[in-house]
Design a protein around this motif. Structure first.
Motif, PDB file in Angstrom:
ATOM      1  N   THR A 246      66.582  10.086 106.988  1.00 23.77           N
ATOM      2  CA  THR A 246      66.517  11.184 107.947  1.00 23.77           C
ATOM      3  C   THR A 246      65.275  12.038 107.726  1.00 23.77           C
ATOM      4  O   THR A 246      64.725  12.120 106.629  1.00 23.77           O
ATOM      5  N   ARG A 247      64.873  12.673 108.815  1.00 21.87           N
ATOM      6  CA  ARG A 247      63.781  13.654 108.773  1.00 21.87           C
ATOM      7  C   ARG A 247      64.237  14.811 109.643  1.00 21.87           C
ATOM      8  O   ARG A 247      64.063  14.785 110.863  1.00 21.87           O
ATOM      9  N   THR A 251      66.653  10.305 112.811  1.00 20.22           N
ATOM     10  CA  THR A 251      67.019   9.176 111.962  1.00 20.22           C
ATOM     11  C   THR A 251      66.014   8.052 112.159  1.00 20.22           C
ATOM     12  O   THR A 251      65.584   7.776 113.287  1.00 20.22           O
ATOM     13  N   ALA A 252      65.653   7.390 111.059  1.00 17.15           N
ATOM     14  CA  ALA A 252      64.677   6.303 111.105  1.00 17.15           C
ATOM     15  C   ALA A 252      65.333   5.010 111.574  1.00 17.15           C
ATOM     16  O   ALA A 252      66.333   4.567 110.996  1.00 17.15           O
ATOM     17  N   VAL A 254      64.434   0.836 113.030  1.00 16.09           N
ATOM     18  CA  VAL A 254      63.434  -0.226 113.035  1.00 16.09           C
ATOM     19  C   VAL A 254      63.792  -1.213 114.140  1.00 16.09           C
ATOM     20  O   VAL A 254      64.952  -1.350 114.519  1.00 16.09           O
ATOM     21  N   SER A 317      63.490  11.666 104.296  1.00 10.09           N
ATOM     22  CA  SER A 317      62.181  11.009 104.332  1.00 10.09           C
ATOM     23  C   SER A 317      61.138  11.766 103.503  1.00 10.09           C
ATOM     24  O   SER A 317      61.107  13.000 103.499  1.00 10.09           O
ATOM     25  N   ASP A 322      56.877   3.029 108.516  1.00  6.71           N
ATOM     26  CA  ASP A 322      56.624   2.961 109.960  1.00  6.71           C
ATOM     27  C   ASP A 322      57.977   2.817 110.659  1.00  6.71           C
ATOM     28  O   ASP A 322      58.555   1.730 110.691  1.00  6.71           O
ATOM     29  N   PHE A 323      58.481   3.913 111.221  1.00  8.04           N
ATOM     30  CA  PHE A 323      59.820   3.921 111.796  1.00  8.04           C
ATOM     31  C   PHE A 323      59.791   4.489 113.211  1.00  8.04           C
ATOM     32  O   PHE A 323      58.835   5.155 113.618  1.00  8.04           O
ATOM     33  N   TRP A 325      61.529   7.241 114.983  1.00  4.55           N
ATOM     34  CA  TRP A 325      62.359   8.402 114.665  1.00  4.55           C
ATOM     35  C   TRP A 325      63.151   8.799 115.910  1.00  4.55           C
ATOM     36  O   TRP A 325      62.585   9.034 116.979  1.00  4.55           O
ATOM     37  N   THR A 326      64.471   8.859 115.749  1.00  6.14           N
ATOM     38  CA  THR A 326      65.376   8.984 116.891  1.00  6.14           C
ATOM     39  C   THR A 326      66.290  10.187 116.723  1.00  6.14           C
ATOM     40  O   THR A 326      66.929  10.351 115.677  1.00  6.14           O
TER      41      THR A 326
END
Length: 350
Positions: A246-247, A251-252, A254, A317, A322-323, A325-326
């Motif tokens: 998470t950031r 949420t990350a 792929v 995070s 390289d994600f 982010w949602t």
């Protein structure tokens, strides 16, 4: 000996009176008045209904046809947009095949579906059943349309003793003997409706069946025991790790590889899925980034051919990787296995 003309007349009369009202269907009254089914809608519904129930598929069908009213509209969609719209229907290879077929119809057939089984079978991702269904329902071709409902009707009608799946060729042959050039589209849908609403898997409604006088399974006194079935093999169980990175609120995610299970879909980063559980050290070693990963328990999910237990690890995070982010509201489009893990990763943290 089955009296085929009388049998067909009884079933078609029942269908004329009892046909289900489905969003993709041109009903028998409209058909007699000259209306024709849209091949695009027939094809789309048949793809959605593979391994999916009518109540579950109907909202997706309405959404798809509102957003993409023609096959050419669907053909122009980006892969990721289509996969997001498909989320929740499962069996994601169908979504990839759907897009490949739409693009082939648009590019090679001018946006018009071919009208024969042979030509339909040549389209990407279109198998024997779907080709027969579209040929019969959309183009009124005398095609033998056999799904699980029709197999069950045939098994009971003729009291077929061989168990499925070994009996499938015989059930298809028996169904084919009943097909004629008279109303083939309505005939296919009548058999499907009979299996779905009357000749049900459990507790068949024999008192309401329009073809009970010809049913050998009913004569046995135990129609619900048909089709005979072999004992199912135990479903394999696998283990994996899902990483909820998470950031803040994001949420990350792929993009999964285009081939394989859930191919092309957005999902959480995961380990491989294998036959034995992952230890703490192993789970940390294959994490997508280094971090202070916290174990938040497990979630379970069942696929068609195996069941899965995912350990859920969460970390904040550190800016690496390289994600995609949602935001939280975007997680609803995830395949259900990842949605379970994402919710666990966010809801269980205290």
């Amino acid at each position: 000996m089955l009296d085929i003309p009388a049998f067909r007349a009884a079933l078609l009369a029942w269908y004329d009176a009892q046909a289900r009202d489905l969003p993709w269907r041109t009903g028998p009254a409209a058909g007699k008045a000259g209306a024709r089914s849209d091949p695009y809608r027939v094809w789309l519904s048949e793809v959605m209904l593979q391994q999916t129930t009518v109540p579950h598929a109907a909202p997706y069908f309405l959404s798809f046809t509102q957003r993409w009213p023609t096959v050419s509209d669907l053909a122009a969609v980006e892969d990721g947009e289509l996969m997001a719209a498909w989320a929740g229907l499962g069996y994601y290879a169908r979504a990839r095949n759907l897009l490949a077929c739409a693009r082939a119809v648009a590019a090679e057939h001018g946006g018009v579906f071919p009208d024969t089984e042979e030509a339909l079978r040549a389209l990407p991702g279109v198998g024997a059943y779907t080709a027969a269904a579209v040929a019969a329902i959309a183009f009124d071709r005398p095609a033998n349309v056999v799904d699980g409902n029709v197999e069950r009707v045939m098994a009971r009608l003729f009291a077929v003793e061989d168990p499925v799946p070994d009996a499938k060729p015989e059930l298809k042959r028996l169904a084919g003997d009943l097909v004629t050039a008279d109303r083939p589209g309505d005939w296919a849908q009548a058999l499907m409706d009979l299996g779905a609403t009357v000749c049900r898997p459990k507790q068949p409604l024999c008192d309401r069946c329009p073809v009970r006088p010809w049913c050998e399974g009913f004569r046995t006194g135990a129609p619900e025991t048909y089709p005979r079935k072999l004992k199912k093999a135990d479903r394999p169980h696998r283990h994996g790790v899902a990483y909820v990175l998470t950031r803040g609120e994001a949420t990350a995610l792929v993009r999964r590889p285009p081939k394989g299970l859930l191919g092309g879909m957005l999902g959480l980063p995961t380990s491989d899925w294998r036959d034995r559980p992952w230890s703490d050290a192993e789970a940390t070693e294959v994490a997508p980034v280094a971090g202070a990963w916290r174990d938040l328990g497990t979630v379970d999910h069942v696929f068609t051919h195996f069941s899965l237990t995912l350990r859920v690890l969460r970390a904040e995070s550190n800016g690496e990787g390289d994600f995609v982010w949602t935001a939280p509201d975007g997680l609803a489009a995830l395949p259900s296995v990842f949605l379970k893990a994402a919710k666990a990763g966010r809801d269980r943290l205290v």
